[in-house]
Design an enzyme around this catalytic site. Structure first.
Site, short mmCIF file in Angstrom:
data_model
loop_
_atom_site.label_atom_id
_atom_site.label_comp_id
_atom_site.label_asym_id
_atom_site.label_seq_id
_atom_site.Cartn_x
_atom_site.Cartn_y
_atom_site.Cartn_z
N ARG A 203 6.98 46.89 -69.08
CA ARG A 203 7.56 47.49 -70.29
C ARG A 203 7.07 46.85 -71.58
NH1 ARG A 203 10.65 48.57 -66.29
NH2 ARG A 203 10.04 46.49 -65.73
N THR A 204 7.16 45.53 -71.65
CA THR A 204 6.87 44.86 -72.91
C THR A 204 5.42 45.12 -73.32
OG1 THR A 204 8.47 43.17 -72.31
CG2 THR A 204 6.99 42.65 -74.14
N LYS B 124 -11.11 28.31 -67.17
CA LYS B 124 -12.11 27.26 -67.43
C LYS B 124 -11.50 26.06 -68.10
CE LYS B 124 -15.53 30.89 -68.15
NZ LYS B 124 -16.35 31.56 -69.17
N ARG C 108 2.74 36.59 -74.21
CA ARG C 108 3.73 36.20 -73.20
C ARG C 108 3.20 34.96 -72.50
NH1 ARG C 108 6.93 40.01 -69.04
NH2 ARG C 108 8.12 40.25 -70.98
N HIS D 33 13.08 35.85 -75.60
CA HIS D 33 12.39 37.15 -75.57
C HIS D 33 12.93 37.94 -76.77
CE1 HIS D 33 10.29 40.56 -74.20
NE2 HIS D 33 10.66 40.60 -72.94
C1 NCD Z 1 12.40 40.69 -68.76
C2 NCD Z 1 11.52 39.48 -68.99
O1 NCD Z 1 10.31 39.53 -68.79
O2 NCD Z 1 12.09 38.48 -69.37
N1 NCD Z 1 11.67 41.88 -68.64
C3 NCD Z 1 11.35 42.58 -69.78
O3 NCD Z 1 10.58 42.13 -70.60
N2 NCD Z 1 11.97 43.74 -69.98
C4 NCD Z 1 13.40 40.53 -67.70
C5 NCD Z 1 12.99 40.10 -66.33
O4 NCD Z 1 11.81 39.91 -66.03
O5 NCD Z 1 13.87 39.96 -65.50
#
Ligand code: NCD
Length: 327
Positions: A59-60, A89, A110, A138
């Site tokens: 999703r993100t 590397k 991320r 997040h």
């Molecule tokens: C979450 C995350 O990555 O923290 N997912 C997301 O971005 N919607 C929740 C999860 O992974 O459980």
């Protein structure tokens, strides 16, 4: 009009300016409407976004890419930076960011360790958007979660704060490692300190760490920690379910002990507040049964959709779209 007040997005705590957040949300709603009519503005034209993901995401990552492209911008990156980039590397996060920030106008990161986004922001020439930093935060998920609550409870008031007033919120599951919960809690003093009650529902091993708990208790919010959720289900307005974060456990055995602690299925649904909503940042790993999806109170797929529009509004904000318009 607020012009580019936010540059890097590292923590939900940065969203203490309610007017700014309200503007972001009304812009997100406008963009959602315009998207349905295929009338989105080309506000990201000529700009490019790079995504660097050191942990998996659906999703993100895809909503950021979709947001950028639908607004006329470009998006590229690596979805598995630990495997497919120079990280293999031995390149440091800082070096990767210095280089990539020469190639693009905004970086979505991320990282697999807490503090990654902050480290990146220190060396980046362009805005860093924290798309999750290990067990840390997040913040863009926080924004879409807040937007979703406001949107689902539109009839409670004319703005987000009014709509949130007095809501009872239960955070359920992995409160220890779940970064989406951490971001919600870190902004609670701004958004959930108006007659709200927060229930923290988790097994002992996954309780909310004290560093986050103090964020809510110090704001004077009524907090109750509990293990048995049956008695609160009839009165909770927002049930925020989370996945037990398997990847953070030291052994499979430890994970197995707690993985099925809270499962929302038909019996739970039958006693759940008729006016409440069920949220989940997704992906789910068995915490909500598929039978629940048909119920109108199941808000998690609408929540995921909102991510696209909230991220569009956020991209406009950090790249200074409003300021460019006014220039
Ligand atoms: C979450 C995350 O990555 O923290 N997912 C997301 O971005 N919607 C929740 C999860 O992974 O459980």
């Amino acid at each position: 009009m607020i012009y580019q007040e936010i540059r890097h997005v590292i923590s939900s705590e940065q969203f203490a300016n309610i007017d700014l957040v309200e503007q972001l949300f009304s812009r997100a709603t406008e963009l959602k409407d315009r998207d349905k009519k295929r009338e989105l503005p080309k506000s990201m034209e000529g700009l490019s976004m790079t995504y660097l993901f050191y942990e998996p995401s659906t999703r993100t990552r895809l909503s950021f890419i979709g947001a950028m492209k639908k607004l006329g911008g470009m998006a590229d990156g690596t979805e598995s930076a630990r495997v497919f980039s120079s990280v293999t590397k031995g390149e440091t996060l800082e070096d990767s960011i210095i280089v990539v920030s020469n190639y693009s106008d905004v970086i979505v990161l991320r990282y697999d360790k807490k503090g990654g986004a902050e480290r990146a922001a220190k060396v980046s020439k362009v805005p860093i958007l924290n798309a999750g930093d290990g067990t840390g935060e997040h913040p863009t998920q926080f924004l879409l979660d807040l937007y979703t609550i406001g949107d689902e409870f539109k009839n409670r008031g004319n703005n987000t704060l009014e709509r949130l007033k007095g809501l009872k919120i239960a955070l359920v599951g992995d409160l220890k490692y779940g970064r989406t919960v951490h971001s919600l809690v870190k902004a609670a003093h701004t958004y959930f300190a108006n007659g709200n009650k927060i229930y923290l529902v988790s097994p002992d091993q996954l309780r909310l760490p004290d560093e986050y708990k103090s964020d809510i208790t110090s704001a004077g919010i009524i907090v109750e920690e509990l293990k048995d959720w049956n008695k609160i289900l009839p009165e909770v307005d927002v049930l925020y379910m989370t996945r037990v974060q398997k990847e953070r456990f030291e052994s499979e055995e430890e994970y197995e002990k707690v993985k099925g602690s809270y499962i929302f299925d038909e019996p739970e649904l039958s006693i759940f507040n008729p006016n409440g909503i069920i949220m989940h940042p997704l992906p789910r790993a068995g915490e909500i049964s598929f039978a629940v999806d048909r119920d109108p109170r199941a808000a998690y797929f609408r929540q995921a959709e909102n991510g696209l529009y909230v991220r569009m509004a956020l991209l406009e904000e950090v790249t200074g779209y409003n300021r460019r318009l006014a220039a």
